[in-house]
Design a protein around this motif. Structure first.
Motif, PDB file in Angstrom:
ATOM      1  N   PRO A 145       0.858  -1.189   0.000  1.00 30.18           N
ATOM      2  CA  PRO A 145       0.000   0.000   0.000  1.00 30.18           C
ATOM      3  C   PRO A 145       0.891   1.234   0.000  1.00 30.18           C
ATOM      4  O   PRO A 145       1.918   1.249   0.672  1.00 30.18           O
ATOM      5  CB  PRO A 145      -0.767  -0.098   1.330  1.00 30.18           C
ATOM      6  N   GLY A 159       1.066   5.661   0.007  1.00 30.27           N
ATOM      7  CA  GLY A 159       0.489   7.008   0.022  1.00 30.27           C
ATOM      8  C   GLY A 159       1.243   7.848  -0.990  1.00 30.27           C
ATOM      9  O   GLY A 159       1.165   7.616  -2.193  1.00 30.27           O
ATOM     10  N   THR A 175       6.704   9.274   0.654  1.00 30.01           N
ATOM     11  CA  THR A 175       7.705  10.163   1.276  1.00 30.01           C
ATOM     12  C   THR A 175       8.429   9.500   2.447  1.00 30.01           C
ATOM     13  O   THR A 175       9.258  10.139   3.093  1.00 30.01           O
ATOM     14  CB  THR A 175       7.072  11.482   1.782  1.00 30.01           C
ATOM     15  N   SER A 219       6.570  16.915   6.013  1.00 36.30           N
ATOM     16  CA  SER A 219       6.179  16.539   4.658  1.00 36.30           C
ATOM     17  C   SER A 219       4.681  16.740   4.415  1.00 36.30           C
ATOM     18  O   SER A 219       4.147  16.268   3.416  1.00 36.30           O
ATOM     19  CB  SER A 219       6.511  15.059   4.454  1.00 36.30           C
ATOM     20  N   THR A 250       0.249  11.609   2.941  1.00 36.46           N
ATOM     21  CA  THR A 250      -1.173  11.276   3.070  1.00 36.46           C
ATOM     22  C   THR A 250      -1.476  10.817   4.505  1.00 36.46           C
ATOM     23  O   THR A 250      -0.571  10.405   5.239  1.00 36.46           O
ATOM     24  CB  THR A 250      -1.557  10.113   2.130  1.00 36.46           C
ATOM     25  N   SER A 264       3.354   9.108  12.256  1.00 37.95           N
ATOM     26  CA  SER A 264       4.211  10.278  12.064  1.00 37.95           C
ATOM     27  C   SER A 264       4.046  11.321  13.150  1.00 37.95           C
ATOM     28  O   SER A 264       2.967  11.497  13.717  1.00 37.95           O
ATOM     29  CB  SER A 264       3.889  10.916  10.712  1.00 37.95           C
TER      30      SER A 264
HETATM   31  C1  LIG Z   1      11.024  16.202   3.328  1.00 34.99           C
HETATM   32  C2  LIG Z   1      10.464  15.169   4.291  1.00 34.99           C
HETATM   33  C3  LIG Z   1      10.095  15.570   5.559  1.00 34.99           C
HETATM   34  C4  LIG Z   1       9.576  14.621   6.457  1.00 34.99           C
HETATM   35  N1  LIG Z   1       9.193  15.047   7.705  1.00 34.99           N
HETATM   36  C5  LIG Z   1       8.670  14.173   8.567  1.00 34.99           C
HETATM   37  C6  LIG Z   1       8.272  14.599   9.880  1.00 34.99           C
HETATM   38  O1  LIG Z   1       8.400  15.762  10.255  1.00 34.99           O
HETATM   39  N2  LIG Z   1       7.753  13.668  10.703  1.00 34.99           N
HETATM   40  C7  LIG Z   1       7.593  12.363  10.319  1.00 34.99           C
HETATM   41  O2  LIG Z   1       7.097  11.575  11.133  1.00 34.99           O
HETATM   42  N3  LIG Z   1       7.953  11.931   9.103  1.00 34.99           N
HETATM   43  C8  LIG Z   1       8.474  12.800   8.215  1.00 34.99           C
HETATM   44  N4  LIG Z   1       8.847  12.362   6.971  1.00 34.99           N
HETATM   45  C9  LIG Z   1       8.616  10.965   6.578  1.00 34.99           C
HETATM   46  C10 LIG Z   1       7.264  10.731   5.821  1.00 34.99           C
HETATM   47  O3  LIG Z   1       6.845  11.911   5.192  1.00 34.99           O
HETATM   48  C11 LIG Z   1       6.174  10.234   6.753  1.00 34.99           C
HETATM   49  O4  LIG Z   1       6.485   8.931   7.190  1.00 34.99           O
HETATM   50  C12 LIG Z   1       4.770  10.204   6.106  1.00 34.99           C
HETATM   51  O5  LIG Z   1       3.816   9.832   7.062  1.00 34.99           O
HETATM   52  C13 LIG Z   1       4.649   9.266   4.924  1.00 34.99           C
HETATM   53  O6  LIG Z   1       3.442   9.546   4.257  1.00 34.99           O
HETATM   54  P1  LIG Z   1       3.195   9.056   2.768  1.00 34.99           P
HETATM   55  O7  LIG Z   1       1.805   9.389   2.376  1.00 34.99           O
HETATM   56  O8  LIG Z   1       4.263   9.573   1.893  1.00 34.99           O
HETATM   57  O9  LIG Z   1       3.309   7.488   2.976  1.00 34.99           O
HETATM   58  P2  LIG Z   1       4.186   6.429   2.159  1.00 34.99           P
HETATM   59  O10 LIG Z   1       5.610   6.810   2.238  1.00 34.99           O
HETATM   60  O11 LIG Z   1       3.597   6.219   0.838  1.00 34.99           O
HETATM   61  O12 LIG Z   1       3.924   5.130   3.041  1.00 34.99           O
HETATM   62  C14 LIG Z   1       4.400   5.023   4.347  1.00 34.99           C
HETATM   63  C15 LIG Z   1       4.026   3.657   4.916  1.00 34.99           C
HETATM   64  O13 LIG Z   1       2.625   3.578   5.062  1.00 34.99           O
HETATM   65  C16 LIG Z   1       2.094   2.456   4.353  1.00 34.99           C
HETATM   66  N5  LIG Z   1       0.788   2.884   3.859  1.00 34.99           N
HETATM   67  C17 LIG Z   1       0.487   4.010   3.177  1.00 34.99           C
HETATM   68  N6  LIG Z   1      -0.838   4.094   2.998  1.00 34.99           N
HETATM   69  C18 LIG Z   1      -1.396   2.994   3.561  1.00 34.99           C
HETATM   70  C19 LIG Z   1      -2.728   2.496   3.718  1.00 34.99           C
HETATM   71  N7  LIG Z   1      -3.777   3.164   3.263  1.00 34.99           N
HETATM   72  N8  LIG Z   1      -2.908   1.317   4.370  1.00 34.99           N
HETATM   73  C20 LIG Z   1      -1.845   0.616   4.854  1.00 34.99           C
HETATM   74  N9  LIG Z   1      -0.574   1.046   4.735  1.00 34.99           N
HETATM   75  C21 LIG Z   1      -0.361   2.214   4.105  1.00 34.99           C
HETATM   76  C22 LIG Z   1       3.123   2.141   3.294  1.00 34.99           C
HETATM   77  O14 LIG Z   1       3.073   0.781   2.904  1.00 34.99           O
HETATM   78  C23 LIG Z   1       4.414   2.477   4.020  1.00 34.99           C
HETATM   79  O15 LIG Z   1       4.821   1.406   4.826  1.00 34.99           O
HETATM   80  C24 LIG Z   1       9.421  13.268   6.052  1.00 34.99           C
HETATM   81  C25 LIG Z   1       9.797  12.880   4.771  1.00 34.99           C
HETATM   82  C26 LIG Z   1      10.322  13.812   3.901  1.00 34.99           C
HETATM   83  C27 LIG Z   1      10.708  13.363   2.520  1.00 34.99           C
END
Ligand SMILES: Cc1cc2nc3c(=O)[nH]c(=O)nc-3n(C[C@H](O)[C@H](O)[C@H](O)COP(=O)(O)OP(=O)(O)OC[C@H]3O[C@@H](n4cnc5c(N)ncnc54)[C@H](O)[C@@H]3O)c2cc1C
Length: 470
Positions: free
Chosen positions: A69, A71, A74, A135, A140, A149
């Motif tokens: 899965p 989002g 990131t 992020s 998402t 997060s």
């Molecule tokens: C510039 C930058 C800044 C950041 N700052 C922070 C911060 O301040 N704090 C922080 O905690 N993190 C931070 N992060 C890390 C990241 O953004 C977080 O972990 C965020 O929650 C990931 O969201 P995403 O939608 O990109 O999820 P993804 O990266 O797409 O997925 C994350 C995880 O969730 C799972 N997943 C996604 N959607 C579902 C669903 N519907 N059901 C089951 N599993 C699912 C995926 O399989 C994966 O294991 C940062 C990253 C970057 C690049």
């Protein structure tokens, strides 16, 4: 492998326009924000509703097809890299805010909702959703829940986990369950909601979430404390908390980070000091004023050379944005940026900052440090170049020492970025063999065929950055 017959079944469920097994489509979903890590899925599927998710999962369970899965990708732990192939499920159609319930103070959303869109939608109604990962403009809610997060407001308001009240989840056998709900109290059975939070897509697919809201704080103030001495800044963090003040935000940036961030945002951040603390308090005006005065006094007692309160909301917002830009700013320095999130008890922040600097010297690598100091959650970040094998090896060794030091100080290998592939080799340091065995038992019970995001959380090997092509 997806056979032609299975492909036809998938297309029957979601429509041809929502099934992509082209090389280009697969390439797009072969990596995430993790440096130098890539692996191709066999197909990318965009379901339109929970029923479609469930039908897809049933097929995958029968055919033993891995599901990742995803989002916005990131995450920084290779959590969405399909290391064992299979399908990537994306939520571009399941991205609606379903309800803002002002009587129960909840918001119900689909997993593909962008975090900032949710924050702004509830703020328009005078309500507050505190979890604010840096992020948030692209991440998402599904990703936030699965990584549990945190953000700048975590110190006072907690992390995503503290706001998840109920979930709709598609299990690995395709069953659809609902956990929790809009209830302030509910002790009916095991707390499955908490189990799914932070489960990194390894236990089920979240298709809907009910999140807690709180009233918007009346007012807030922001200040910057400047230091000539890194450890004095770190000591101020412990002193503020020891004085029983819990600010909304207590962020730390060291000089190398400050210099890079300033050249990125250009807002006049001081670049000639060794460290700054970005401090924010919100709440009733009198409380905010009282706490800000007390924190300014504590910072000066700990030898801050200057404490400046932002005079306008624009100035305060610039400071927050600057802090949130730290990773993007550092990423401009070198071709590869490796950011980690070792976390220690708050009282150990000064020791951890010192250890990171010593370790950087030992391995002759450049490590910039910033992070949620009030949470004990630091982001040692190394601008490097994956093509320089010798340096990369030293960088990985330095991070291994940093994780070991965090554990030694009573901390953990990851405070908010998750385990995924990158931290899996170190999970046992934190949990012990027995802890890992307990988690594996849960995984086996809920996903006996290991189709849900396989290869994540539980280690197979040592930490390696890999490129897998099929
Ligand atoms: C510039 C930058 C800044 C950041 N700052 C922070 C911060 O301040 N704090 C922080 O905690 N993190 C931070 N992060 C890390 C990241 O953004 C977080 O972990 C965020 O929650 C990931 O969201 P995403 O939608 O990109 O999820 P993804 O990266 O797409 O997925 C994350 C995880 O969730 C799972 N997943 C996604 N959607 C579902 C669903 N519907 N059901 C089951 N599993 C699912 C995926 O399989 C994966 O294991 C940062 C990253 C970057 C690049």
């Amino acid at each position: 492998m997806i056979t032609e017959q299975v492909k036809r079944q998938f297309i029957q469920i979601v429509g041809a326009e929502n099934y992509d097994d082209s090389k280009a489509g697969r390439l797009v979903y072969s990596y995430d924000a993790t440096p130098n890590f890539q692996s191709l899925p066999d197909a990318v599927i965009a379901p339109r509703n929970t029923k479609e998710v469930s039908e897809i999962v049933k097929i995958c369970n029968n055919e033993r097809i891995p599901i990742v899965p995803r989002g916005s990708g990131t995450n920084l732990c290779a959590g969405t890299c399909p290391t064992e192939g299979g399908i990537v499920i994306i939520f571009k159609h399941m991205n609606r805010i379903l309800e803002i319930d002002e009587e129960n103070l909840t918001v119900t959303v689909q997993p593909g909702v962008i975090t900032l869109d949710l924050i702004q939608a509830v703020e328009a109604k005078g309500l507050f959703y505190p979890p604010d990962p840096s992020s948030m403009k692209i991440s998402t809610i599904g990703g936030n829940i699965n990584e549990n997060s945190g953000g700048l407001r975590g110190l006072k308001y907690g992390v995503t986990r503290d706001y998840v009240m109920g979930l709709e989840v598609v299990l690995a056998n395709g069953d659809i369950i609902r956990t929790g709900g809009k209830l302030a109290k509910d002790v009916a059975g095991y707390d499955l909601t908490r189990l799914f939070v932070g489960s990194e897509g390894t236990l089920g697919i979240i298709t809907e979430a009910t999140l807690k809201l709180i009233p918007m704080p009346e007012t807030k103030q922001t200040m910057l404390a400047l230091y000539e001495d890194l450890e004095a800044a770190a000591r101020s963090v412990s002193a503020i908390i020891a004085n029983k003040i819990i600010p909304t935000t207590l962020e730390f940036l060291d000089q190398p980070t400050l210099q890079v961030v300033e050249s990125f945002v250009n807002i006049g951040l001081p670049t000639d000091v060794k460290a700054v603390l970005l401090i924010e308090q919100d709440g009733p005006k009198e409380v905010v004023e009282r706490d800000m005065e007390a924190m300014a006094r504590i910072c000066r007692e700990q030898h801050a050379i200057s404490v400046q309160v932002a005079q306008t909301e624009e100035e305060a917002n610039n400071l927050r944005t600057a802090r949130r830009s730290a990773l993007s700013a550092l990423a401009r320095l070198k071709p590869t940026t490796i950011l980690e999130d070792a976390t220690v008890p708050r009282s150990q922040i000064a020791n951890m900052v010192k250890a990171i600097n010593d370790i950087a010297k030992k391995y002759n690598v450049n490590i910039c440090t910033f992070g949620h100091a009030g949470d004990g959650n630091l982001h040692p970040t190394c601008p490097t170049d994956v093509h320089d094998k010798d340096e990369l090896h030293r960088v990985e060794q330095a991070f291994e020492d940093i994780f070991a030091k965090a554990i030694e100080l009573g901390g953990t290998i990851t405070g908010e970025h998750g385990v995924g592939v990158m931290k899996a080799p170190y999970l046992e340091w934190k949990l012990g063999k027995e802890g890992i065995a307990a988690m594996q038992a849960i995984k086996r019970a809920l996903d006996p065929n290991n189709i849900m995001n396989p290869g994540k959380v539980f280690a197979k090997s040592t930490r390696k950055r890999v490129v897998i092509t099929r």
